[in-house]
Design an enzyme around this catalytic site. Sequence first.
Site, PDB file in Angstrom:
ATOM      1  CD  GLN A  99      51.235  45.697 104.671  1.00 51.37           C
ATOM      2  OE1 GLN A  99      52.009  44.756 104.791  1.00 51.37           O
ATOM      3  NE2 GLN A  99      50.011  45.566 104.183  1.00 51.37           N
ATOM      4  CB  CYS A 145      51.512  42.320 102.688  1.00 52.81           C
ATOM      5  SG  CYS A 145      50.120  41.339 102.046  1.00 52.81           S
ATOM      6  CG  HIS A 159      50.607  39.188 105.695  1.00 52.02           C
ATOM      7  ND1 HIS A 159      50.481  40.490 105.265  1.00 52.02           N
ATOM      8  CD2 HIS A 159      51.721  39.165 106.500  1.00 52.02           C
ATOM      9  CE1 HIS A 159      51.448  41.225 105.792  1.00 52.02           C
ATOM     10  NE2 HIS A 159      52.220  40.443 106.531  1.00 52.02           N
ATOM     11  CG  ASN A 205      54.969  41.121 108.923  1.00 46.95           C
ATOM     12  OD1 ASN A 205      54.490  41.235 107.801  1.00 46.95           O
ATOM     13  ND2 ASN A 205      54.213  40.980 109.995  1.00 46.95           N
TER      14      ASN A 205
END
Length: 237
Positions: A2, A11, A183, A205
């Site tokens: 990202q 995110c 997050h 992630n």
Amino acid sequence: NQHIPQYCGSCWAHGALSALADRIKIARQGLGDEINLSIQYVLNCAAHTAGSCHGGSHTGVYEFVHRQGFIPYETCMPYIACSTDSTDGFCGHVDTSCTALNTCRTCDASGTCRAITAFPNATVAEYGTYSYFTGGFGAVAEQIKAEIYARGPVATGVNAEPIVNYAGGVVNNTKIWNMMVNHVVSIVGWDMDEETGQQHWIVRNSWGQYWGEMGFFRIVMGKNALGIESEVAWATP
């Protein structure tokens, strides 16, 4: 990642849309082309509902796509890690306003770009949430497992600070002060440690494959570790 080509706190969009893209593939039973959904389109057009490079809401992404009725594929509007309120890198010099040109475009050899009005896209039929606040740790873990098993990955919040330098293994940080979410990631499945019998989530992630276990991490299930079970969102294509 990202944060390429410059830092962008998106995110929430990566976590939500990667889970939705997975669900599209599952619904198609693996048939058809691989697709990525346009995160940049969401950054361009969903600031008031979902967020920007300064943070946002994964549930807001699903609300936005459901209301708009579509989200284009990334080939329409590739990710540049910019939003209208971002000045990092080259962001101050590009137009990220919500226009037809910034929804889907193509450009010619002269550098002239034009909007495309008919393009491949995905939809959100319905969306919802799960949280330990309403179901309790053990109960919500079973609900999340059932949701993933039936329809695919989910987006969820997590406290990222304790995992910035994560290099592998199962995270088992259940300190209450580390449960504040900052997050968004996506839970793609779960597994169990054969020695301890403890189940854990397998989580994707959005920091690149150099990080963690090729971009993924594992975290203990059923204890709301790092807030992982407190803000779970799902959507159906």
